[in-house]
Design a protein around this motif. Sequence first.
Motif, mmCIF file in Angstrom:
data_model
loop_
_atom_site.group_PDB
_atom_site.id
_atom_site.type_symbol
_atom_site.label_atom_id
_atom_site.label_comp_id
_atom_site.label_asym_id
_atom_site.label_seq_id
_atom_site.Cartn_x
_atom_site.Cartn_y
_atom_site.Cartn_z
ATOM 1 N N TYR A 31 0.860 -1.188 0.000
ATOM 2 C CA TYR A 31 0.000 0.000 0.000
ATOM 3 C C TYR A 31 0.895 1.237 0.000
ATOM 4 N N GLY A 32 0.377 2.340 -0.497
ATOM 5 C CA GLY A 32 1.128 3.588 -0.512
ATOM 6 C C GLY A 32 1.328 4.156 0.882
ATOM 7 N N TYR A 33 2.328 5.017 1.027
ATOM 8 C CA TYR A 33 2.686 5.579 2.327
ATOM 9 C C TYR A 33 1.505 6.320 2.966
ATOM 10 N N THR A 34 0.874 7.224 2.203
ATOM 11 C CA THR A 34 -0.216 8.030 2.765
ATOM 12 C C THR A 34 -1.397 7.159 3.161
ATOM 13 N N TYR A 35 -1.777 6.238 2.297
ATOM 14 C CA TYR A 35 -2.915 5.350 2.558
ATOM 15 C C TYR A 35 -2.654 4.499 3.799
ATOM 16 N N ARG A 36 -1.433 3.967 3.899
ATOM 17 C CA ARG A 36 -1.079 3.109 5.036
ATOM 18 C C ARG A 36 -1.015 3.910 6.330
ATOM 19 N N THR A 37 -0.434 5.099 6.276
ATOM 20 C CA THR A 37 -0.314 5.932 7.465
ATOM 21 C C THR A 37 -1.687 6.333 7.992
ATOM 22 N N ARG A 38 -2.591 6.701 7.100
ATOM 23 C CA ARG A 38 -3.952 7.071 7.510
ATOM 24 C C ARG A 38 -4.681 5.884 8.128
ATOM 25 N N ALA A 39 -4.481 4.707 7.550
ATOM 26 C CA ALA A 39 -5.140 3.514 8.084
ATOM 27 C C ALA A 39 -4.643 3.199 9.489
ATOM 28 N N LEU A 40 -3.332 3.291 9.710
ATOM 29 C CA LEU A 40 -2.781 3.048 11.045
ATOM 30 C C LEU A 40 -3.325 4.057 12.052
ATOM 31 N N LYS A 41 -3.410 5.314 11.643
ATOM 32 C CA LYS A 41 -3.940 6.353 12.542
ATOM 33 C C LYS A 41 -5.405 6.087 12.872
ATOM 34 N N THR A 42 -6.186 5.680 11.877
ATOM 35 C CA THR A 42 -7.602 5.378 12.119
ATOM 36 C C THR A 42 -7.752 4.233 13.124
ATOM 37 N N LEU A 43 -6.981 3.190 12.941
ATOM 38 C CA LEU A 43 -7.055 2.036 13.851
ATOM 39 C C LEU A 43 -6.553 2.397 15.249
ATOM 40 N N LEU A 44 -5.522 3.235 15.306
ATOM 41 C CA LEU A 44 -4.977 3.629 16.602
ATOM 42 C C LEU A 44 -5.938 4.562 17.335
ATOM 43 N N ASP A 45 -6.495 5.527 16.618
ATOM 44 C CA ASP A 45 -7.449 6.464 17.235
ATOM 45 C C ASP A 45 -8.704 5.734 17.707
ATOM 46 N N GLY A 46 -9.105 4.700 16.987
ATOM 47 C CA GLY A 46 -10.285 3.936 17.385
ATOM 48 C C GLY A 46 -9.993 2.851 18.404
ATOM 49 N N GLN A 47 -8.733 2.756 18.839
ATOM 50 C CA GLN A 47 -8.283 1.781 19.840
ATOM 51 C C GLN A 47 -8.460 0.328 19.360
ATOM 52 N N TYR A 48 -8.333 0.135 18.047
ATOM 53 C CA TYR A 48 -8.364 -1.222 17.508
ATOM 54 C C TYR A 48 -6.968 -1.851 17.554
ATOM 55 N N ILE A 49 -5.960 -1.013 17.631
ATOM 56 C CA ILE A 49 -4.588 -1.472 17.799
ATOM 57 C C ILE A 49 -3.935 -0.644 18.891
ATOM 58 N N ARG A 50 -2.807 -1.129 19.402
ATOM 59 C CA ARG A 50 -2.031 -0.388 20.395
ATOM 60 C C ARG A 50 -0.596 -0.266 19.917
ATOM 61 N N LYS A 51 0.121 0.701 20.501
ATOM 62 C CA LYS A 51 1.438 1.053 20.004
ATOM 63 C C LYS A 51 2.454 1.066 21.136
ATOM 64 N N SER A 52 3.709 0.734 20.790
ATOM 65 C CA SER A 52 4.819 0.898 21.726
ATOM 66 C C SER A 52 5.984 1.504 20.974
ATOM 67 N N GLY A 53 6.864 2.204 21.669
ATOM 68 C CA GLY A 53 8.042 2.796 21.055
ATOM 69 C C GLY A 53 7.750 4.093 20.326
ATOM 70 N N LYS A 54 8.818 4.707 19.822
ATOM 71 C CA LYS A 54 8.708 5.976 19.109
ATOM 72 C C LYS A 54 9.529 5.929 17.832
ATOM 73 N N GLY A 55 9.187 6.798 16.889
ATOM 74 C CA GLY A 55 9.943 6.900 15.646
ATOM 75 C C GLY A 55 9.973 5.594 14.881
ATOM 76 N N ARG A 56 11.182 5.232 14.389
ATOM 77 C CA ARG A 56 11.336 3.988 13.642
ATOM 78 C C ARG A 56 11.245 2.767 14.535
ATOM 79 N N ALA A 57 11.264 2.989 15.859
ATOM 80 C CA ALA A 57 11.156 1.881 16.802
ATOM 81 C C ALA A 57 9.701 1.571 17.163
ATOM 82 N N LYS A 58 8.753 2.216 16.503
ATOM 83 C CA LYS A 58 7.341 1.944 16.773
ATOM 84 C C LYS A 58 6.990 0.510 16.406
ATOM 85 N N ALA A 59 6.118 -0.067 17.222
ATOM 86 C CA ALA A 59 5.581 -1.395 16.926
ATOM 87 C C ALA A 59 4.112 -1.400 17.306
#
Length: 350
Positions: A31-59
Motif C-alpha cells: 500500500y502507498g505511504y499516505t494510505y497506510r499511514t492514515r489507516a494506522l492512525k484510524t485504527l490507533l485512534d479507534g483503539q483497535y490497535i495499540r502502540k509501543s516505542g517511538k519513531g522507527r522503533a514503533k511497533a
Amino acid sequence: MKQFSDIHYTILGLLSTCGWVSLPLLELLDYGYTYRTRALKTLLDGQYIRKSGKGRAKAYAISTKGRNLLAAYNTCRFGGGALQTSKQLARHPERSVLRGDAAAFLSFGGFSVHPDDKPAFPAYTPDPSGEEWRDLCRNVGSHHYPGQLDRNVYRRRATAVNCYYDATTIKELAVDSTGVGYSRTCGALLTPSYLLRIYHSRDVAMKFHSTGEQNFQCLLLSPKIFTGYLPEEQNAALILGTDFTAAQHILEHHLAGHSPRMPLSAKKKGGKGYTAVKGLAGELVTPTNLGKPAFYLPLCKDSLPLLRLMAYPSGRDFWCGRSAGGCSHSWICPTGASSKMDIPSISWPP
C-alpha cells in the motif's frame, strides 16, 4: 459503525497472526505511504490497535477491540482459538516484536504463517521422488469462508513444506519447557531443501546459549513436530537483521579471531541494566556456529526476491551461485538493497 476497507482488515489480520509488528515491517505492505499511514492512525485512534516505542522503533499489536472486530469479520479464521493465539503472541512486547517481524517478513515472502493455512503438529509430508518434487513445491490450494463478511480467498498448504511455525507453538510441545527456554529462535521454516531455524539479530551480533539451541533442535527433529519427509539440511539457520549492520558486526568479530564465548547476562531486578550470570557462558553468533548452512537477510523489500527463492528445491544454488555441496556456510546479502552499507553477496567460506 465506521466503515473499514481492505487495508484496515489486512493490518488487523497481520497483527492477529504475528503479534507485535514494527513500523518498518508494516511499510512492506503493498500500500502507498499516505494510505497506510492514515489507516494506522484510524485504527490507533479507534483503539483497535495499540502502540509501543517511538519513531522507527514503533511497533503495533492488535487490541481486544480489534480482535472482536476481526472475529465479527471472519469468525472461523480470527475467532475462538485464534483470539487466544493472538493474545499469547502479543504478551511480551520486547521479545514479541522480534518474533512478529520474522513472521510478517516470511508471510510477505509467500510462506504460510496463519494456522488455517498450514497443517497442525505433527505435520506430515510425503517423501518426494522424481516428478513428485514439483507437487511438493506446488502443495498449495485455495480456501475461503462461506457465510462470513470476509470474501477473501486464502492459500492453504497440504503439507508443512514452505510453512512457518512460531517458536511459542513449538516450545509448548516440549516435555521440559526449561530445556528449550533459552533458545533465541523466533520459529522454524520447512522448505524443500532446508529445515531452518529463524533468528532476529536486530542490529547486533546476537548472543545465544548453545544448550538452549541444541535442545530446541532436538525438539524440532522429534516426531512431535514434523513427520515423513525432512530435507537433508536439517541444521540450517536464517538470521534476520534490521539492515546490514548486524552482518557487519558478526563478520568483523569472526574475522578478527576473537573467541565467541562470553558470559551470559540477565536483566537486573527493576529492569535497569544487566548483570553477568555466574557459571554460564554464551556465544556471539558467527558464520559457523549457529547453523550449517547459515543465511543472513536484512528485513527490507529488496530481500524478498531472495527469500522467495528458498521456497524451491536447491534454492541455495541461486543464492551462492554454485553447487550446494561446495558451500557449508553461507552469508547472503542482496545487492542493491537500501541500507547503511553496500555489501555484495557473500559466500562463506570464500
